[in-house]
Scaffold this motif. Structure first.
Motif, short mmCIF file in Angstrom:
data_model
loop_
_atom_site.label_atom_id
_atom_site.label_comp_id
_atom_site.label_asym_id
_atom_site.label_seq_id
_atom_site.Cartn_x
_atom_site.Cartn_y
_atom_site.Cartn_z
N GLU A 193 19.82 -45.10 49.61
CA GLU A 193 19.20 -43.79 49.66
C GLU A 193 17.96 -43.87 50.52
OE1 GLU A 193 19.79 -41.54 45.38
OE2 GLU A 193 17.79 -41.82 46.16
N LYS A 194 17.77 -42.88 51.35
CA LYS A 194 16.54 -42.77 52.12
C LYS A 194 15.90 -41.44 51.74
CE LYS A 194 14.61 -43.07 56.71
NZ LYS A 194 14.85 -42.96 58.14
N PRO A 195 14.97 -41.47 50.77
CA PRO A 195 14.34 -40.22 50.31
C PRO A 195 13.63 -39.51 51.46
CG PRO A 195 13.78 -42.06 48.88
CD PRO A 195 14.44 -42.64 50.10
N PHE A 196 13.43 -38.23 51.29
CA PHE A 196 12.82 -37.38 52.30
C PHE A 196 11.36 -37.10 52.00
CE2 PHE A 196 17.16 -36.55 53.25
CZ PHE A 196 17.23 -35.92 54.49
N ILE A 197 10.61 -36.72 53.03
CA ILE A 197 9.36 -35.99 52.85
C ILE A 197 9.70 -34.56 53.27
CG2 ILE A 197 7.83 -37.98 53.10
CD1 ILE A 197 7.22 -37.05 55.94
N LEU A 198 8.98 -33.60 52.75
CA LEU A 198 9.34 -32.20 52.92
C LEU A 198 9.45 -31.81 54.40
CD1 LEU A 198 10.14 -29.63 51.48
CD2 LEU A 198 7.72 -29.02 51.34
N SER A 199 8.54 -32.28 55.23
CA SER A 199 8.59 -31.89 56.65
C SER A 199 9.88 -32.38 57.32
CB SER A 199 7.36 -32.41 57.41
OG SER A 199 7.29 -33.82 57.34
N ASN A 200 10.39 -33.55 56.91
CA ASN A 200 11.66 -34.04 57.48
C ASN A 200 12.84 -33.20 57.02
OD1 ASN A 200 10.20 -36.07 58.64
ND2 ASN A 200 10.98 -37.71 57.34
N LEU A 201 12.81 -32.75 55.77
CA LEU A 201 13.89 -31.91 55.26
C LEU A 201 13.89 -30.56 55.97
CD1 LEU A 201 16.23 -31.58 53.29
CD2 LEU A 201 14.58 -30.75 51.60
N ILE A 202 12.71 -30.00 56.17
CA ILE A 202 12.60 -28.74 56.91
C ILE A 202 13.12 -28.93 58.33
CG2 ILE A 202 10.92 -27.13 57.93
CD1 ILE A 202 9.29 -27.50 55.26
N ASP A 203 12.73 -30.03 58.97
CA ASP A 203 13.15 -30.31 60.34
C ASP A 203 14.67 -30.45 60.45
OD1 ASP A 203 12.63 -31.01 63.17
OD2 ASP A 203 13.39 -32.98 62.54
N LEU A 204 15.31 -31.08 59.48
CA LEU A 204 16.77 -31.23 59.49
C LEU A 204 17.44 -29.86 59.66
CD1 LEU A 204 19.56 -32.57 58.98
CD2 LEU A 204 19.04 -32.44 56.53
N HIS A 205 16.95 -28.87 58.95
CA HIS A 205 17.54 -27.53 59.00
C HIS A 205 17.14 -26.80 60.29
CE1 HIS A 205 17.97 -28.70 54.83
NE2 HIS A 205 18.89 -27.77 54.70
N SER A 206 15.86 -26.88 60.66
CA SER A 206 15.36 -26.18 61.85
C SER A 206 16.02 -26.69 63.12
CB SER A 206 13.85 -26.35 61.98
OG SER A 206 13.20 -25.80 60.87
N ARG A 207 16.10 -28.01 63.27
CA ARG A 207 16.66 -28.56 64.51
C ARG A 207 18.16 -28.29 64.63
NH1 ARG A 207 15.86 -33.97 61.79
NH2 ARG A 207 17.96 -34.75 61.36
N ASN A 208 18.78 -27.87 63.54
CA ASN A 208 20.18 -27.51 63.57
C ASN A 208 20.38 -25.99 63.58
OD1 ASN A 208 22.05 -29.97 63.44
ND2 ASN A 208 20.40 -30.51 62.02
N GLY A 209 19.33 -25.28 63.98
CA GLY A 209 19.44 -23.85 64.24
C GLY A 209 19.47 -22.95 63.02
N LEU A 210 18.95 -23.43 61.90
CA LEU A 210 18.91 -22.61 60.69
C LEU A 210 17.48 -22.13 60.46
CD1 LEU A 210 21.13 -24.93 58.49
CD2 LEU A 210 21.81 -22.70 59.39
N LYS A 211 17.33 -20.91 59.96
CA LYS A 211 16.01 -20.34 59.70
C LYS A 211 15.61 -20.67 58.27
CE LYS A 211 13.62 -15.85 59.76
NZ LYS A 211 12.42 -16.44 59.28
#
Length: 179
Positions: free
Chosen positions: A125-143
């Motif tokens: 498991e590689k836990p997330f920090i919130l900014s990385n989780l937000i970036d995962l969605h943003s960089r894939n074109g999701l609002k």
């Protein structure tokens, strides 16, 4: 009330929640054991789907069906960033325009991370920090619609503002929009 894809359905806990809400549910996992548990948990009321999100085309797996919500809890932390993007692109193929991706992952800063290896040895498991989780969605074109964390302390003594910092789980709700 569109359909829901429970991606990485595991025991079927969330599939049961969505089917009880009157939704059509696709319970997806690569594990036959997980799909059997989900079938039991949901009394066979969801459509079990065996798939590998990195190798199988979701559009073909779901036979052209689309979904309004893609839910995952405990999925993305098991993959590196490149694979996370592959999974997200696969999700977008079956997500309705205006549909939502709801993602829960473990928080890197949660006190749980200190003892997790004792309870879950040998599980990557590689836990997330919130900014990385937000970036995962943003960089894939999701609002991003909403993001934050769920705390581990008892509710009475758990200030909500601590959730995004020390909460056991982080979450993002993101929307697929035109363009």
């Amino acid at each position: 009330h569109g359909a829901v894809l429970d991606a990485g359905c595991g025991s079927g806990y969330f599939s049961k929640f969505f089917v009880n809400e009157g939704r059509k549910v696709f319970s997806l996992d690569y594990s036959d054991e997980a799909l059997k548990m989900t079938e039991t948990m949901t009394e066979g009321r969801t459509e079990g789907v065996r798939a590998d999100l990195l190798r199988d085309d979701l559009d073909q797996v779901l036979k052209g069906h689309t979904v309004n919500v893609i839910f995952s809890d405990g999925l993305f932390e098991h993959f590196e960033a490149f694979s996370q993007d592959v999974i997200m692109a696969n999700f977008k193929k079956v997500l309705d325009e205006g549909g939502y991706v709801v993602t829960f992952v473990p928080n890197f800063f949660s006190p749980w991370q200190l003892i997790r290896p004792l309870f879950m040895p040998g599980i990557y498991e590689k836990p997330f920090i919130l900014s990385n989780l937000i970036d995962l969605h943003s960089r894939n074109g999701l609002k991003i619609v909403k993001s934050g964390g769920i705390n581990v302390l008892p509710f009475r003594c758990s200030p909500e503002f601590l959730g995004p910092v020390f909460g056991m789980l982080l979450y993002v709700i993101a929307r697929k929009e035109n363009g």
